[in-house]
Motif scaffolding. Structure first.
Motif, PDB file in Angstrom:
ATOM      1  N   LYS A 180       0.814  -1.201   0.000  1.00 57.01           N
ATOM      2  CA  LYS A 180       0.000   0.000   0.000  1.00 57.01           C
ATOM      3  C   LYS A 180       0.853   1.259   0.000  1.00 57.01           C
ATOM      4  CE  LYS A 180      -4.060  -2.022   2.224  1.00 57.01           C
ATOM      5  NZ  LYS A 180      -5.003  -1.948   3.380  1.00 57.01           N
ATOM      6  N   ALA A 181       2.103   1.141   0.460  1.00 52.92           N
ATOM      7  CA  ALA A 181       2.996   2.299   0.498  1.00 52.92           C
ATOM      8  C   ALA A 181       3.396   2.742  -0.901  1.00 52.92           C
ATOM      9  CB  ALA A 181       4.239   1.968   1.322  1.00 52.92           C
ATOM     10  N   TYR A 182       3.245   1.854  -1.868  1.00 56.05           N
ATOM     11  CA  TYR A 182       3.672   2.169  -3.242  1.00 56.05           C
ATOM     12  C   TYR A 182       2.920   3.379  -3.783  1.00 56.05           C
ATOM     13  CZ  TYR A 182       4.328   1.748  -8.281  1.00 56.05           C
ATOM     14  OH  TYR A 182       4.613   2.011  -9.599  1.00 56.05           O
ATOM     15  N   ASP A 183       1.600   3.361  -3.657  1.00 56.86           N
ATOM     16  CA  ASP A 183       0.791   4.422  -4.255  1.00 56.86           C
ATOM     17  C   ASP A 183       1.168   5.801  -3.708  1.00 56.86           C
ATOM     18  OD1 ASP A 183      -0.530   1.864  -4.641  1.00 56.86           O
ATOM     19  OD2 ASP A 183      -2.219   3.012  -5.428  1.00 56.86           O
ATOM     20  N   LYS A 184       1.342   5.899  -2.412  1.00 58.35           N
ATOM     21  CA  LYS A 184       1.690   7.176  -1.795  1.00 58.35           C
ATOM     22  C   LYS A 184       3.075   7.631  -2.244  1.00 58.35           C
ATOM     23  CE  LYS A 184       1.603  10.698   1.029  1.00 58.35           C
ATOM     24  NZ  LYS A 184       0.878  11.935   0.625  1.00 58.35           N
ATOM     25  N   ALA A 185       4.017   6.699  -2.258  1.00 50.25           N
ATOM     26  CA  ALA A 185       5.373   7.044  -2.692  1.00 50.25           C
ATOM     27  C   ALA A 185       5.367   7.495  -4.145  1.00 50.25           C
ATOM     28  CB  ALA A 185       6.305   5.847  -2.508  1.00 50.25           C
ATOM     29  N   TRP A 186       4.588   6.822  -4.977  1.00 47.65           N
ATOM     30  CA  TRP A 186       4.513   7.165  -6.395  1.00 47.65           C
ATOM     31  C   TRP A 186       3.920   8.555  -6.580  1.00 47.65           C
ATOM     32  CZ3 TRP A 186       1.073   8.403 -10.275  1.00 47.65           C
ATOM     33  CH2 TRP A 186       1.496   8.187 -11.596  1.00 47.65           C
ATOM     34  N   LEU A 187       2.835   8.840  -5.871  1.00 51.95           N
ATOM     35  CA  LEU A 187       2.185  10.145  -5.985  1.00 51.95           C
ATOM     36  C   LEU A 187       3.093  11.268  -5.494  1.00 51.95           C
ATOM     37  CD1 LEU A 187      -1.361   9.072  -4.806  1.00 51.95           C
ATOM     38  CD2 LEU A 187      -0.796   9.941  -7.084  1.00 51.95           C
ATOM     39  N   ASP A 188       3.782  11.042  -4.389  1.00 48.94           N
ATOM     40  CA  ASP A 188       4.705  12.059  -3.868  1.00 48.94           C
ATOM     41  C   ASP A 188       5.806  12.353  -4.881  1.00 48.94           C
ATOM     42  OD1 ASP A 188       3.372  12.412  -1.468  1.00 48.94           O
ATOM     43  OD2 ASP A 188       4.612  10.978  -0.361  1.00 48.94           O
ATOM     44  N   ALA A 189       6.352  11.290  -5.477  1.00 51.28           N
ATOM     45  CA  ALA A 189       7.428  11.460  -6.456  1.00 51.28           C
ATOM     46  C   ALA A 189       6.930  12.216  -7.679  1.00 51.28           C
ATOM     47  CB  ALA A 189       7.989  10.094  -6.864  1.00 51.28           C
ATOM     48  N   GLN A 190       5.717  11.908  -8.120  1.00 50.09           N
ATOM     49  CA  GLN A 190       5.180  12.577  -9.297  1.00 50.09           C
ATOM     50  C   GLN A 190       4.834  14.040  -9.035  1.00 50.09           C
ATOM     51  OE1 GLN A 190       5.248  11.354 -12.384  1.00 50.09           O
ATOM     52  NE2 GLN A 190       6.379   9.748 -11.302  1.00 50.09           N
ATOM     53  N   ALA A 191       4.345  14.317  -7.838  1.00 50.09           N
ATOM     54  CA  ALA A 191       4.049  15.706  -7.500  1.00 50.09           C
ATOM     55  C   ALA A 191       5.325  16.540  -7.524  1.00 50.09           C
ATOM     56  CB  ALA A 191       3.387  15.780  -6.116  1.00 50.09           C
ATOM     57  N   ALA A 192       6.388  16.021  -6.904  1.00 52.83           N
ATOM     58  CA  ALA A 192       7.659  16.747  -6.873  1.00 52.83           C
ATOM     59  C   ALA A 192       8.238  16.905  -8.272  1.00 52.83           C
ATOM     60  CB  ALA A 192       8.653  16.010  -5.971  1.00 52.83           C
ATOM     61  N   ALA A 193       8.160  15.841  -9.079  1.00 52.21           N
ATOM     62  CA  ALA A 193       8.730  15.880 -10.423  1.00 52.21           C
ATOM     63  C   ALA A 193       7.999  16.886 -11.305  1.00 52.21           C
ATOM     64  CB  ALA A 193       8.665  14.489 -11.050  1.00 52.21           C
ATOM     65  N   HIS A 194       6.685  16.921 -11.222  1.00 54.08           N
ATOM     66  CA  HIS A 194       5.936  17.835 -12.093  1.00 54.08           C
ATOM     67  C   HIS A 194       6.037  19.286 -11.640  1.00 54.08           C
ATOM     68  CE1 HIS A 194       4.315  14.117 -13.781  1.00 54.08           C
ATOM     69  NE2 HIS A 194       3.985  14.856 -14.834  1.00 54.08           N
ATOM     70  N   GLU A 195       6.261  19.506 -10.357  1.00 54.49           N
ATOM     71  CA  GLU A 195       6.521  20.876  -9.897  1.00 54.49           C
ATOM     72  C   GLU A 195       7.843  21.372 -10.481  1.00 54.49           C
ATOM     73  OE1 GLU A 195       6.366  20.601  -5.680  1.00 54.49           O
ATOM     74  OE2 GLU A 195       4.170  20.692  -5.579  1.00 54.49           O
ATOM     75  N   LYS A 196       8.856  20.501 -10.488  1.00 57.50           N
ATOM     76  CA  LYS A 196      10.148  20.876 -11.066  1.00 57.50           C
ATOM     77  C   LYS A 196      10.024  21.103 -12.573  1.00 57.50           C
ATOM     78  CE  LYS A 196      13.089  18.461  -7.712  1.00 57.50           C
ATOM     79  NZ  LYS A 196      14.083  17.372  -7.524  1.00 57.50           N
ATOM     80  N   THR A 197       9.230  20.269 -13.221  1.00 56.36           N
ATOM     81  CA  THR A 197       9.056  20.415 -14.666  1.00 56.36           C
ATOM     82  C   THR A 197       8.386  21.737 -15.007  1.00 56.36           C
ATOM     83  OG1 THR A 197       8.923  18.018 -14.981  1.00 56.36           O
ATOM     84  CG2 THR A 197       8.024  19.406 -16.735  1.00 56.36           C
ATOM     85  N   LEU A 198       7.368  22.116 -14.251  1.00 58.88           N
ATOM     86  CA  LEU A 198       6.704  23.397 -14.497  1.00 58.88           C
ATOM     87  C   LEU A 198       7.677  24.559 -14.297  1.00 58.88           C
ATOM     88  CD1 LEU A 198       3.083  23.220 -13.028  1.00 58.88           C
ATOM     89  CD2 LEU A 198       3.784  23.374 -15.421  1.00 58.88           C
ATOM     90  N   ALA A 199       8.510  24.473 -13.274  1.00 57.37           N
ATOM     91  CA  ALA A 199       9.494  25.530 -13.030  1.00 57.37           C
ATOM     92  C   ALA A 199      10.473  25.625 -14.200  1.00 57.37           C
ATOM     93  CB  ALA A 199      10.241  25.262 -11.729  1.00 57.37           C
ATOM     94  N   ARG A 200      10.873  24.472 -14.724  1.00 56.11           N
ATOM     95  CA  ARG A 200      11.798  24.455 -15.861  1.00 56.11           C
ATOM     96  C   ARG A 200      11.129  25.036 -17.109  1.00 56.11           C
ATOM     97  NH1 ARG A 200      12.722  19.413 -15.801  1.00 56.11           N
ATOM     98  NH2 ARG A 200      11.451  18.719 -17.558  1.00 56.11           N
ATOM     99  N   ILE A 201       9.871  24.705 -17.313  1.00 52.50           N
ATOM    100  CA  ILE A 201       9.132  25.246 -18.449  1.00 52.50           C
ATOM    101  C   ILE A 201       9.022  26.766 -18.341  1.00 52.50           C
ATOM    102  CG2 ILE A 201       6.813  25.406 -19.449  1.00 52.50           C
ATOM    103  CD1 ILE A 201       6.545  22.384 -18.973  1.00 52.50           C
ATOM    104  N   ASP A 202       8.679  27.253 -17.155  1.00 51.36           N
ATOM    105  CA  ASP A 202       8.535  28.698 -16.968  1.00 51.36           C
ATOM    106  C   ASP A 202       9.865  29.418 -17.179  1.00 51.36           C
ATOM    107  OD1 ASP A 202       5.840  28.482 -16.484  1.00 51.36           O
ATOM    108  OD2 ASP A 202       6.044  28.439 -14.304  1.00 51.36           O
ATOM    109  N   ASN A 203      10.963  28.773 -16.781  1.00 50.12           N
ATOM    110  CA  ASN A 203      12.282  29.369 -16.996  1.00 50.12           C
ATOM    111  C   ASN A 203      12.585  29.474 -18.488  1.00 50.12           C
ATOM    112  OD1 ASN A 203      15.056  30.176 -15.916  1.00 50.12           O
ATOM    113  ND2 ASN A 203      15.594  28.446 -17.229  1.00 50.12           N
ATOM    114  N   GLN A 204      12.234  28.430 -19.240  1.00 48.43           N
ATOM    115  CA  GLN A 204      12.457  28.471 -20.692  1.00 48.43           C
ATOM    116  C   GLN A 204      11.612  29.559 -21.333  1.00 48.43           C
ATOM    117  OE1 GLN A 204      14.552  27.005 -22.775  1.00 48.43           O
ATOM    118  NE2 GLN A 204      13.621  27.973 -24.571  1.00 48.43           N
ATOM    119  N   ILE A 205      10.364  29.668 -20.919  1.00 46.32           N
ATOM    120  CA  ILE A 205       9.483  30.683 -21.482  1.00 46.32           C
ATOM    121  C   ILE A 205      10.019  32.084 -21.198  1.00 46.32           C
ATOM    122  CG2 ILE A 205       7.178  31.713 -21.303  1.00 46.32           C
ATOM    123  CD1 ILE A 205       6.109  28.863 -20.800  1.00 46.32           C
ATOM    124  N   ALA A 206      10.593  32.277 -20.008  1.00 48.94           N
ATOM    125  CA  ALA A 206      11.086  33.591 -19.616  1.00 48.94           C
ATOM    126  C   ALA A 206      12.453  33.916 -20.208  1.00 48.94           C
ATOM    127  CB  ALA A 206      11.149  33.684 -18.086  1.00 48.94           C
TER     128      ALA A 206
END
Length: 236
Positions: free
Chosen positions: A120-146
């Motif tokens: 059951k720990a898998y789902d939570k770990a997966w979601l946490d990892a994806q949340a962190a990864a997509h926050e970083k991706t959005l920051a990288r996208i915004d940096n490219q746009i700027a």
């Protein structure tokens, strides 16, 4: 060596043997303040992010314990496969060498999540990892746009942003939001080196991506899956 470390090492050994984890060195990019280094770095980081999300999505479809996480994993595979095809085409046009595997940090994160497969720990770990990864991706996208200087690369960043933002909504706060898993019928893509027309501006997600663009990713997903099976067998 612990079982977890052993199977994780095996996974990335498989990647190396299939030519996925041992790519060419990155090409040198100018650091003269023109923004060209930003453009090349964005393409490389985007490719690594796409490889990571495709592998993570495939793993979630096999090992998640809830339908919500399985469905989000399916969306990630679909969308990042399309985005990566565009990234590869654009990098080829711009003469940017792409790395052949996720970064060391991304590989470690994948391994840590996969180590929890079947629990059951898998789902939570997966979601946490994806949340962190997509926050970083959005920051990288915004940096490219700027700060990006190449119009095509910046256009690709702008096109990818709503897709990545939607993914973040699905995993925000480390929780699965099934209602956010609705996906637009098409992803607006950059021209990626192709002739732009009014009819080609919208690319249906359902269109098959050429095998040459995603073959390595499929092999990578298989390697992760095989290593996961090894881990589960060790625990029996």
């Amino acid at each position: 060596m612990t079982r977890t470390h052993r199977w994780a090492a095996t996974a990335f050994t498989c990647l190396a043997l299939t030519g996925i984890a041992a790519g060419p060195a990155f090409a040198t990019t100018p650091a003269d303040g023109t923004g060209l280094a930003t453009d090349a770095a964005f393409l490389r980081a985007s490719h690594q992010g796409n490889l990571t999300e495709i592998a993570a999505g495939k793993d979630a479809q096999k090992n998640a314990t809830t339908d919500c996480v399985k469905n989000v994993g399916k969306v990630l595979v679909r969308d990042h496969t399309k985005l990566d095809a565009d990234t590869r085409a654009l990098a080829d046009k711009q003469g940017v060498d792409l790395p052949a595997a996720p970064s060391k940090e991304q590989q470690d994160t994948l391994a840590a999540v996969m180590a929890k497969a079947g629990t059951k720990a898998y789902d939570k770990a997966w979601l946490d990892a994806q949340a962190a990864a997509h926050e970083k991706t959005l920051a990288r996208i915004d940096n490219q746009i700027a700060h990006g200087k190449n119009a095509e690369v910046t256009a690709a960043a702008k096109a990818a942003r709503p897709v990545v933002a939607m993914h973040l909504d699905m995993v925000r706060g480390g929780e699965c939001h099934a209602a956010s898993a609705t996906h637009p019928k098409a992803i607006h893509a950059g021209n990626g080196g192709h002739v732009a027309t009014s009819l080609a501006a919208e690319v249906p997600v359902a269109l098959a991506v050429p095998a040459v663009a995603v073959g390595g990713v499929l092999v990578a997903g298989g390697a992760f899956w095989a290593a996961s099976r090894m881990r589960r067998n060790d625990n029996r």
